[in-house]
Design a protein around this motif. Structure first.
Motif, PDB file in Angstrom:
ATOM      1  N   LEU A  11       0.845  -1.192   0.000  1.00 34.61           N
ATOM      2  CA  LEU A  11       0.000   0.000   0.000  1.00 34.61           C
ATOM      3  C   LEU A  11       0.881   1.243   0.000  1.00 34.61           C
ATOM      4  N   THR A  12       0.526   2.225  -0.802  1.00 34.39           N
ATOM      5  CA  THR A  12       1.305   3.470  -0.837  1.00 34.39           C
ATOM      6  C   THR A  12       0.383   4.673  -0.735  1.00 34.39           C
ATOM      7  N   ALA A  13       0.609   5.492   0.295  1.00 39.38           N
ATOM      8  CA  ALA A  13      -0.111   6.760   0.458  1.00 39.38           C
ATOM      9  C   ALA A  13       0.834   7.865   0.006  1.00 39.38           C
ATOM     10  N   LYS A  14       0.431   8.634  -1.000  1.00 38.37           N
ATOM     11  CA  LYS A  14       1.346   9.646  -1.548  1.00 38.37           C
ATOM     12  C   LYS A  14       1.647  10.753  -0.547  1.00 38.37           C
ATOM     13  N   ILE A  15       0.751  10.948   0.417  1.00 34.45           N
ATOM     14  CA  ILE A  15       0.980  11.912   1.498  1.00 34.45           C
ATOM     15  C   ILE A  15       1.100  11.112   2.797  1.00 34.45           C
ATOM     16  N   PRO A  16       2.206  11.283   3.555  1.00 36.84           N
ATOM     17  CA  PRO A  16       2.445  10.439   4.735  1.00 36.84           C
ATOM     18  C   PRO A  16       1.628  10.840   5.962  1.00 36.84           C
ATOM     19  N   VAL A  17       0.318  10.920   5.747  1.00 31.02           N
ATOM     20  CA  VAL A  17      -0.608  11.301   6.821  1.00 31.02           C
ATOM     21  C   VAL A  17      -1.653  10.209   7.009  1.00 31.02           C
ATOM     22  N   VAL A  18      -1.719   9.695   8.226  1.00 36.62           N
ATOM     23  CA  VAL A  18      -2.777   8.766   8.625  1.00 36.62           C
ATOM     24  C   VAL A  18      -3.767   9.583   9.437  1.00 36.62           C
ATOM     25  N   GLN A  19      -5.017   9.580   9.030  1.00 38.71           N
ATOM     26  CA  GLN A  19      -6.052  10.299   9.788  1.00 38.71           C
ATOM     27  C   GLN A  19      -6.429   9.449  10.987  1.00 38.71           C
ATOM     28  N   GLY A  20      -6.370  10.038  12.167  1.00 43.98           N
ATOM     29  CA  GLY A  20      -6.635   9.284  13.392  1.00 43.98           C
ATOM     30  C   GLY A  20      -8.081   8.827  13.491  1.00 43.98           C
ATOM     31  N   GLY A  21      -8.276   7.648  14.053  1.00 44.08           N
ATOM     32  CA  GLY A  21      -9.619   7.128  14.258  1.00 44.08           C
ATOM     33  C   GLY A  21     -10.245   7.739  15.501  1.00 44.08           C
ATOM     34  N   VAL A  24     -16.939   8.218  19.485  1.00 42.51           N
ATOM     35  CA  VAL A  24     -17.941   7.512  18.693  1.00 42.51           C
ATOM     36  C   VAL A  24     -18.414   8.425  17.565  1.00 42.51           C
ATOM     37  N   GLY A  25     -18.392   7.939  16.332  1.00 44.08           N
ATOM     38  CA  GLY A  25     -19.043   8.639  15.236  1.00 44.08           C
ATOM     39  C   GLY A  25     -18.376   9.893  14.713  1.00 44.08           C
ATOM     40  N   ILE A  26     -17.117  10.139  15.094  1.00 47.53           N
ATOM     41  CA  ILE A  26     -16.445  11.356  14.622  1.00 47.53           C
ATOM     42  C   ILE A  26     -15.728  11.101  13.301  1.00 47.53           C
ATOM     43  N   SER A  27     -15.073   9.947  13.197  1.00 54.47           N
ATOM     44  CA  SER A  27     -14.449   9.598  11.910  1.00 54.47           C
ATOM     45  C   SER A  27     -15.096   8.333  11.364  1.00 54.47           C
ATOM     46  N   LEU A  28     -16.056   8.553  10.472  1.00 55.74           N
ATOM     47  CA  LEU A  28     -16.736   7.467   9.774  1.00 55.74           C
ATOM     48  C   LEU A  28     -16.389   7.561   8.282  1.00 55.74           C
ATOM     49  N   HIS A  29     -17.281   7.120   7.407  1.00 58.79           N
ATOM     50  CA  HIS A  29     -16.897   6.997   5.998  1.00 58.79           C
ATOM     51  C   HIS A  29     -16.624   8.322   5.300  1.00 58.79           C
ATOM     52  N   ARG A  30     -17.326   9.387   5.684  1.00 58.54           N
ATOM     53  CA  ARG A  30     -17.142  10.658   4.973  1.00 58.54           C
ATOM     54  C   ARG A  30     -15.740  11.214   5.178  1.00 58.54           C
ATOM     55  N   LEU A  31     -15.296  11.242   6.428  1.00 60.41           N
ATOM     56  CA  LEU A  31     -13.962  11.766   6.711  1.00 60.41           C
ATOM     57  C   LEU A  31     -12.884  10.820   6.194  1.00 60.41           C
ATOM     58  N   ALA A  32     -13.006   9.538   6.495  1.00 57.93           N
ATOM     59  CA  ALA A  32     -11.994   8.574   6.058  1.00 57.93           C
ATOM     60  C   ALA A  32     -11.886   8.540   4.536  1.00 57.93           C
ATOM     61  N   GLY A  33     -13.039   8.563   3.868  1.00 57.90           N
ATOM     62  CA  GLY A  33     -13.032   8.545   2.415  1.00 57.90           C
ATOM     63  C   GLY A  33     -12.395   9.791   1.821  1.00 57.90           C
ATOM     64  N   ALA A  34     -12.672  10.938   2.421  1.00 63.04           N
ATOM     65  CA  ALA A  34     -12.107  12.199   1.926  1.00 63.04           C
ATOM     66  C   ALA A  34     -10.592  12.213   2.073  1.00 63.04           C
ATOM     67  N   VAL A  35     -10.086  11.750   3.198  1.00 61.39           N
ATOM     68  CA  VAL A  35      -8.629  11.721   3.410  1.00 61.39           C
ATOM     69  C   VAL A  35      -7.965  10.740   2.444  1.00 61.39           C
ATOM     70  N   ALA A  36      -8.574   9.561   2.296  1.00 56.27           N
ATOM     71  CA  ALA A  36      -8.016   8.558   1.389  1.00 56.27           C
ATOM     72  C   ALA A  36      -8.023   9.047  -0.055  1.00 56.27           C
ATOM     73  N   ALA A  37      -9.075   9.763  -0.441  1.00 57.45           N
ATOM     74  CA  ALA A  37      -9.174  10.275  -1.809  1.00 57.45           C
ATOM     75  C   ALA A  37      -8.097  11.308  -2.113  1.00 57.45           C
ATOM     76  N   GLU A  38      -7.597  11.976  -1.078  1.00 55.17           N
ATOM     77  CA  GLU A  38      -6.553  12.989  -1.261  1.00 55.17           C
ATOM     78  C   GLU A  38      -5.145  12.418  -1.150  1.00 55.17           C
ATOM     79  N   GLY A  39      -5.051  11.084  -0.955  1.00 53.62           N
ATOM     80  CA  GLY A  39      -3.728  10.467  -0.930  1.00 53.62           C
ATOM     81  C   GLY A  39      -3.185  10.146   0.431  1.00 53.62           C
ATOM     82  N   GLY A  40      -4.010  10.287   1.482  1.00 54.18           N
ATOM     83  CA  GLY A  40      -3.599   9.883   2.818  1.00 54.18           C
ATOM     84  C   GLY A  40      -4.211   8.539   3.167  1.00 54.18           C
TER      85      GLY A  40
END
Length: 353
Positions: A11-21, A24-40
């Motif tokens: 797996l390669t993330a072009k930006i070396p940022v992992v979004q913290g989990g 309850v309910g703060i990081s679900l699909h919208r946030l995780a998907g947005a970060v992943a779509a930007e290369g994190g």
């Protein structure tokens, strides 16, 4: 400081940022998907993940396991080529079932802390899912690496070092947290990186080390890259984004917070945590707030004795009832002044500068 992509096995993330989990309910699909779509690396918190399901009060485990698959799929739809992971706390009741549900849903990465994930490798065997323990000391890193090596003949695919400036539950004593500036945590990070490197050599692979806790801007990331880390985990900064799954009132509690509002609080889990002081937390200092109903969240919890129900308090936070909530946050939450887009934050952390 020049950065480079974060490589976790294949797996390669072009930006070396992992979004913290964040649950309850703060990081679900919208946030995780947005970060992943930007290369994190986008991370979904599995903590009471099914709290919006009509079945949740009657059968929280069933609702949560169902929601794990649903949330991973929704994040994948946002970022088909991105890296999607989950955070699963070791302290979670029915931990094994949560891990198996995430693996079945095809998650790329499982990050696991709130205890040492000693049995995690056996639940991901023969899958493509990568696993990363969260550690807060050289001692805990050594214990988990030795145990996985001896019992499973495996090394971590990534290691997350969570420092004392993080939000939520912390792997430090209250005394340590009161004297953070006296801790040589940079030295601890260097020691953990050296240890992880030894196991990487043994298994003929590079094991990336990611540092978490108090990372808010690019200068914070550059500091840890200079220490030898491969990337950083960022949580608090992503709360005040348009894409964050939390209610707007929760986001505004960060924007309105002053530095002095952020305190070390006592959690029902028995660990210290960092949160924004509010009427609810003041109330719990003076009296016990009984749980309305047990939702089977933690393996070691006695509803008859806890000062308040952490599930109730965190669900209230996610829904925006901030006066009756536990508002977990990192040390730098007060720096938030406005809502941002995930894309703008990721540009700040980009290696293409």
């Amino acid at each position: 400081m020049n950065c480079k992509p974060l490589v976790i096995g294949d797996l390669t993330a072009k930006i070396p940022v992992v979004q913290g989990g964040m649950g309850v309910g703060i990081s679900l699909h919208r946030l995780a998907g947005a970060v992943a779509a930007e290369g994190g690396v986008g991370i979904i918190s599995t903590a009471q993940i099914g709290f919006k399901d009509p079945e949740f009060d009657r059968n929280p485990l069933k609702a949560n396991l169902k929601a794990i698959g649903e949330q991973i799929l929704k994040a994948r739809n946002i970022a088909p080529k991105g890296i999607i992971g989950v955070n699963i706390m070791v302290a979670t009741k029915n931990y094994e079932e949560y891990v198996k549900a995430a693996v079945k849903a095809g998650v790329d990465l499982i990050i696991s802390g709130a205890g040492l994930p000693v049995t995690l490798p056996e639940f991901v065997e023969k899958s493509r899912t990568k696993i990363a323990p969260i550690v807060s000391s050289l001692k805990s890193a050594s214990v988990i690496c030795k145990l996985w090596d001896r019992k499973y003949h495996k090394a971590p695919d990534m290691v997350v070092i969570e420092g004392p400036r993080a939000g939520g539950h912390l792997g430090f004593t209250v005394e340590q947290l009161e004297h953070i500036d006296e801790m040589d945590f940079d030295g601890e990070i260097r020691s953990i990186i050296a240890l992880v490197s030894e196991y990487g050599e043994k298994y003929n692979k590079h094991i990336p080390v990611v540092v978490a806790g108090g990372i808010y801007d690019r200068s914070d990331m550059d500091h840890y890259l200079e220490l030898g880390a491969d990337g950083v985990q960022v949580a608090t900064r992503f709360v005040t984004t348009y894409e964050c799954d939390a209610d707007m009132d929760y986001k505004m509690s960060y924007i309105n917070a002053k530095k002095e509002d952020i305190k070390i609080v006592k959690s029902p889990v028995g660990m210290p945590g960092r949160a924004i002081m509010n009427p609810f937390m003041e109330k719990t200092k003076l009296e016990r707030v009984p749980a309305a109903k047990c939702r089977q969240c933690l393996a070691h919890c006695n509803p008859a004795e806890i000062p308040y129900c952490i599930t109730d308090a965190l669900i209230n936070a996610a829904k925006g009832d901030v006066e009756n909530a536990l508002l977990f946050c990192g040390e730098n939450a007060y720096k938030a002044e406005k809502l941002e887009h995930v894309s703008d934050i990721m540009k700040e952390f980009s290696c293409e500068k």
